[in-house]
Design an enzyme around this catalytic site. Structure first.
Site, PDB file in Angstrom:
ATOM      1  N   ARG A  68       0.831  -1.204   0.000  1.00 56.61           N
ATOM      2  CA  ARG A  68       0.000   0.000   0.000  1.00 56.61           C
ATOM      3  C   ARG A  68       0.863   1.251   0.000  1.00 56.61           C
ATOM      4  O   ARG A  68       2.047   1.218   0.318  1.00 56.61           O
ATOM      5  CB  ARG A  68      -0.906   0.038   1.242  1.00 56.61           C
ATOM      6  CG  ARG A  68      -1.915  -1.080   1.315  1.00 56.61           C
ATOM      7  CD  ARG A  68      -2.887  -0.872   2.469  1.00 56.61           C
ATOM      8  NE  ARG A  68      -2.185  -0.752   3.756  1.00 56.61           N
ATOM      9  CZ  ARG A  68      -2.765  -0.357   4.886  1.00 56.61           C
ATOM     10  NH1 ARG A  68      -4.030   0.000   4.883  1.00 56.61           N
ATOM     11  NH2 ARG A  68      -2.073  -0.307   6.008  1.00 56.61           N
ATOM     12  N   GLY A  69       0.243   2.358  -0.360  1.00 59.32           N
ATOM     13  CA  GLY A  69       0.850   3.664  -0.206  1.00 59.32           C
ATOM     14  C   GLY A  69       2.226   3.809  -0.820  1.00 59.32           C
ATOM     15  O   GLY A  69       2.455   3.454  -1.981  1.00 59.32           O
TER      16      GLY A  69
ATOM     17  N   TYR B 255       2.854  13.993  16.694  1.00 59.01           N
ATOM     18  CA  TYR B 255       3.858  13.225  15.948  1.00 59.01           C
ATOM     19  C   TYR B 255       5.185  13.080  16.683  1.00 59.01           C
ATOM     20  O   TYR B 255       6.159  12.609  16.136  1.00 59.01           O
ATOM     21  CB  TYR B 255       4.097  13.905  14.586  1.00 59.01           C
ATOM     22  CG  TYR B 255       4.650  13.000  13.513  1.00 59.01           C
ATOM     23  CD1 TYR B 255       3.859  12.038  12.903  1.00 59.01           C
ATOM     24  CD2 TYR B 255       5.968  13.141  13.094  1.00 59.01           C
ATOM     25  CE1 TYR B 255       4.351  11.228  11.906  1.00 59.01           C
ATOM     26  CE2 TYR B 255       6.480  12.327  12.092  1.00 59.01           C
ATOM     27  CZ  TYR B 255       5.666  11.375  11.508  1.00 59.01           C
ATOM     28  OH  TYR B 255       6.170  10.563  10.502  1.00 59.01           O
TER      29      TYR B 255
ATOM     30  N   ILE C 200       2.724  12.995   3.018  1.00 57.11           N
ATOM     31  CA  ILE C 200       2.414  12.291   1.774  1.00 57.11           C
ATOM     32  C   ILE C 200       1.005  11.714   1.884  1.00 57.11           C
ATOM     33  O   ILE C 200       0.634  11.141   2.919  1.00 57.11           O
ATOM     34  CB  ILE C 200       3.419  11.152   1.511  1.00 57.11           C
ATOM     35  CG1 ILE C 200       4.855  11.698   1.505  1.00 57.11           C
ATOM     36  CG2 ILE C 200       3.099  10.449   0.199  1.00 57.11           C
ATOM     37  CD1 ILE C 200       5.175  12.660   0.396  1.00 57.11           C
TER      38      ILE C 200
ATOM     39  N   LYS D 108      12.078   8.808  13.754  1.00 53.43           N
ATOM     40  CA  LYS D 108      12.625   9.095  12.419  1.00 53.43           C
ATOM     41  C   LYS D 108      13.993   9.768  12.529  1.00 53.43           C
ATOM     42  O   LYS D 108      14.900   9.483  11.757  1.00 53.43           O
ATOM     43  CB  LYS D 108      11.663   9.981  11.632  1.00 53.43           C
ATOM     44  CG  LYS D 108      10.331   9.349  11.306  1.00 53.43           C
ATOM     45  CD  LYS D 108      10.454   8.108  10.449  1.00 53.43           C
ATOM     46  CE  LYS D 108       9.098   7.623   9.964  1.00 53.43           C
ATOM     47  NZ  LYS D 108       9.192   6.372   9.189  1.00 53.43           N
TER      48      LYS D 108
ATOM     49  N   THR E  82      -1.404   9.219   1.921  1.00 54.38           N
ATOM     50  CA  THR E  82      -1.494   7.768   2.021  1.00 54.38           C
ATOM     51  C   THR E  82      -2.635   7.389   2.948  1.00 54.38           C
ATOM     52  O   THR E  82      -3.191   8.230   3.657  1.00 54.38           O
ATOM     53  CB  THR E  82      -0.193   7.169   2.588  1.00 54.38           C
ATOM     54  OG1 THR E  82      -0.016   7.658   3.929  1.00 54.38           O
ATOM     55  CG2 THR E  82       1.018   7.539   1.753  1.00 54.38           C
TER      56      THR E  82
ATOM     57  N   ASN F  33      10.636   0.296   4.820  1.00 52.15           N
ATOM     58  CA  ASN F  33       9.517   1.195   4.589  1.00 52.15           C
ATOM     59  C   ASN F  33       8.344   0.966   5.531  1.00 52.15           C
ATOM     60  O   ASN F  33       7.623   1.898   5.864  1.00 52.15           O
ATOM     61  CB  ASN F  33       9.034   1.034   3.131  1.00 52.15           C
ATOM     62  CG  ASN F  33       7.663   1.630   2.915  1.00 52.15           C
ATOM     63  OD1 ASN F  33       7.490   2.845   2.906  1.00 52.15           O
ATOM     64  ND2 ASN F  33       6.668   0.768   2.746  1.00 52.15           N
TER      65      ASN F  33
ATOM     66  N   ASN G  94       5.950  -9.395  10.571  1.00 48.07           N
ATOM     67  CA  ASN G  94       5.479  -8.555  11.670  1.00 48.07           C
ATOM     68  C   ASN G  94       6.609  -7.605  12.023  1.00 48.07           C
ATOM     69  O   ASN G  94       7.615  -8.023  12.617  1.00 48.07           O
ATOM     70  CB  ASN G  94       5.088  -9.415  12.876  1.00 48.07           C
ATOM     71  CG  ASN G  94       4.577  -8.576  14.033  1.00 48.07           C
ATOM     72  OD1 ASN G  94       4.597  -7.345  13.992  1.00 48.07           O
ATOM     73  ND2 ASN G  94       4.121  -9.224  15.097  1.00 48.07           N
TER      74      ASN G  94
END
Length: 262
Positions: free
Chosen positions: A20-21, A164, A200, A171, A202, A96, A69
């Protein structure tokens, strides 16, 4: 047609979270360039295997899907053993996959409400997963004369995004870890870089409680007047894995539509 001629043909990309995405966009970008694809999925085996068949039929490559997982990064060792049975080489690894939903409870919230369990899960899925995946990939890359590793990141470690702090801090940590990996793996001709995206569009971002606010604010902030798309990051990943980036390592490539400097 890809602008990279045939340099990706016969080579293999391993990517976590390829259904996905951003992950799916990267898979399509590399498949279009002729690379074979080993991608992971979290739970929907039927959908992932159907995607693999579609990739093979459309692009004439080999594609396989594997369950992973991401909260159990040590399982990368067994995953790569499975990949060894299906592919004769590993040239590119892209970390990712992310987590969302209940797994980030206590990690996706305001600072004063953060809980260790949520933060630890985010860190595990971001930093520990990158380390374990890269270690296994690098062993295979060394056998074929080198390769390229990429971690996906976010400009949420540079600018404030509401709720966040857990993700943004993880990150920042994975970007630092990637620089260490780049330094130590360079003599094996393995390059390690980071692709850091601004907001982004998604499914993961749409799940945020303030998605519409983020979308509109991003479009207003960007000189280009729009939110980023998964394909914007996919092209950067292909470039960094190509010979055109052969002297690029330990670098964070920011793809943000100009939102972090305005």
């Amino acid at each position: 047609m890809s602008c990279y001629n045939d340099e990706f043909k016969g080579k293999t990309l391993v990517i976590s979270g390829g259904t996905r995405g951003i992950g799916r966009a990267i898979v399509l970008e590399f498949a279009n360039a002729g690379a074979n694809i080993a991608f992971t999925y979290n739970s929907n085996k039927e959908m992932a295997e159907e995607q693999a068949r579609e990739l093979e039929n459309k692009f004439g490559i080999k594609a396989r899907a594997y369950a992973l997982n991401i909260l159990e990064p040590e399982s990368y060792k067994d995953l790569f053993l499975q990949i060894d049975e299906d592919f004769d080489r590993v040239d590119f690894f892209i970390s990712n996959a992310i987590i969302s939903g209940r797994a980030v409870a206590g990690g996706y919230t305001k600072f004063m409400k953060l809980k260790p369990r949520g933060i630890n899960n985010i860190f595990t899925a971001t930093v520990n997963a990158f380390v374990c995946g890269t270690q296994e990939a690098a062993k295979r890359m060394e056998k074929v004369g080198g390769g390229s590793v990429i971690s996906l990141s976010s400009t949420g470690n540079l600018v404030y995004i509401e709720h966040y702090s857990g993700h943004g801090t993880a990150k920042a940590a994975v970007e630092a870890m990637a620089r260490y990996a780049a330094t130590e793996l360079g003599d094996k001709n393995i390059r390690v870089n980071v692709v850091s995206g601004g907001p982004i569009e998604t499914d993961a971002l749409r799940a945020f409680t303030n998605y519409e606010e983020v979308r509109d604010a991003t479009a207003a902030l960007s000189p280009l007047g729009r939110m980023g798309q998964p394909t914007d990051l996919a092209g950067a990943c292909l470039f960094l894995c190509s010979s055109k980036a052969s002297w690029v390592t330990g670098h964070t490539f920011i793809i943000d539509g100009g939102t972090t400097f305005k």
